[in-house]
Design a protein around this motif. Sequence first.
Motif, PDB file in Angstrom:
ATOM      1  N   ARG A  57      -1.183  -7.269  -3.695  1.00  0.00           N
ATOM      2  CA  ARG A  57      -2.463  -6.093  -3.683  1.00  0.00           C
ATOM      3  C   ARG A  57      -2.496  -4.743  -3.548  1.00  0.00           C
ATOM      4  O   ARG A  57      -1.275  -4.468  -2.269  1.00  0.00           O
ATOM      5  N   PRO A  58      -2.660  -3.922  -4.338  1.00  0.00           N
ATOM      6  CA  PRO A  58      -2.730  -4.793  -5.718  1.00  0.00           C
ATOM      7  C   PRO A  58      -1.971  -4.825  -6.470  1.00  0.00           C
ATOM      8  O   PRO A  58      -2.796  -5.115  -7.573  1.00  0.00           O
ATOM      9  N   ASP A  62      -4.717  -9.447  -7.510  1.00  0.00           N
ATOM     10  CA  ASP A  62      -5.828  -9.159  -7.866  1.00  0.00           C
ATOM     11  C   ASP A  62      -7.025  -9.306  -6.387  1.00  0.00           C
ATOM     12  O   ASP A  62      -6.022 -10.611  -5.786  1.00  0.00           O
ATOM     13  N   ASP A  63      -8.139  -8.477  -6.046  1.00  0.00           N
ATOM     14  CA  ASP A  63      -8.675  -9.273  -4.976  1.00  0.00           C
ATOM     15  C   ASP A  63      -8.870 -10.973  -5.202  1.00  0.00           C
ATOM     16  O   ASP A  63      -9.353 -11.796  -4.178  1.00  0.00           O
ATOM     17  N   GLN A  64      -9.074 -11.251  -6.426  1.00  0.00           N
ATOM     18  CA  GLN A  64      -9.635 -12.835  -6.745  1.00  0.00           C
ATOM     19  C   GLN A  64      -8.385 -13.754  -6.668  1.00  0.00           C
ATOM     20  O   GLN A  64      -8.625 -15.071  -6.312  1.00  0.00           O
TER      21      GLN A  64
END
Length: 307
Positions: A57-58, A62-64
């Motif tokens: 990341r990033p 992504d954060d999901q």
Amino acid sequence: MSTTSQSAAGTHPGASSWSVGDHTVLRVDEIALPAETSPWLLPGATTDLVAEAPWLRPDFADDQGFLHLASHSFALEADGMRVLIDTGIGNGKQRANPAWHDMNTDYETRLREAGFAPESVDLVVLTHLHTDHVGWNTRAEGGDWVPTFPNARYLTARTEWDYWSGAEMDDARKQMFRDSVHPVRDAGLFDLVDVEDGGTPIAPGIRLLPTPGHTPGQVAVELSSGGERALITGDSIHHPVQMSHPGLCSCVDIDPDLAVRTRSRLLDALAGTSTLLLGTHFPPPTAGHVRREGEGYRLAPAAPGRG
């Protein structure tokens, strides 16, 4: 080895280039692949597994936990020969994958802006014969599909061609061969090369290396000049998460066990070296160096202006 951006790669915003000795390698973008691609292509790349590699990341996730993937070509000039490596998905093709169906991108414009007008290309290297690597082999002209690169030789491994020639293909793959492979062969532009275990040179400073598993005849492309070296992955590594977890396979690997062995061998050979790794589906920053981390590896992105 160094990276540069728009000024060296043409006028298209976001174009990138890397120097490998006297070679300048350009990334010619086609399209960023949709988020749904990652759970389909790499179903084992769960949210928890991706979270184990925070370095993704990033740029690469992504954060999901959705992975970022891209379709692009690499272009370079070697000793006066203008070379394109893989040709993406293509425009106006009838495809079973909705994200690839009847696309309309400005890929050809990007090629021209990068200084690689289709008529100027001498050699097209196809790492393997999958839909998202051969699409711009042809373009529509009237009711026909004609070679996009009319003055080029299109090159793939003989093992790859022999496999598909004898394979039982579904309708979607038959369509891909009809619109993106057979017109090139019918035009007399399609060449097969016997790739040796230790690699086979095809042009000054360009060598094909066997990387079977994803497909039987898939190759990686090694670039060398002035003591510097780079390796273009093909689909031996779809995404950097497979560096952290080399045993992670794609849903379309024909021989998953062999794909894992090939990937592990490749990463072990590159780890800790100065060889630049260029990912065929890696989103920006696309290139970097392989470093060991825990029981796996990571990609250390090549910073702008450095190799």
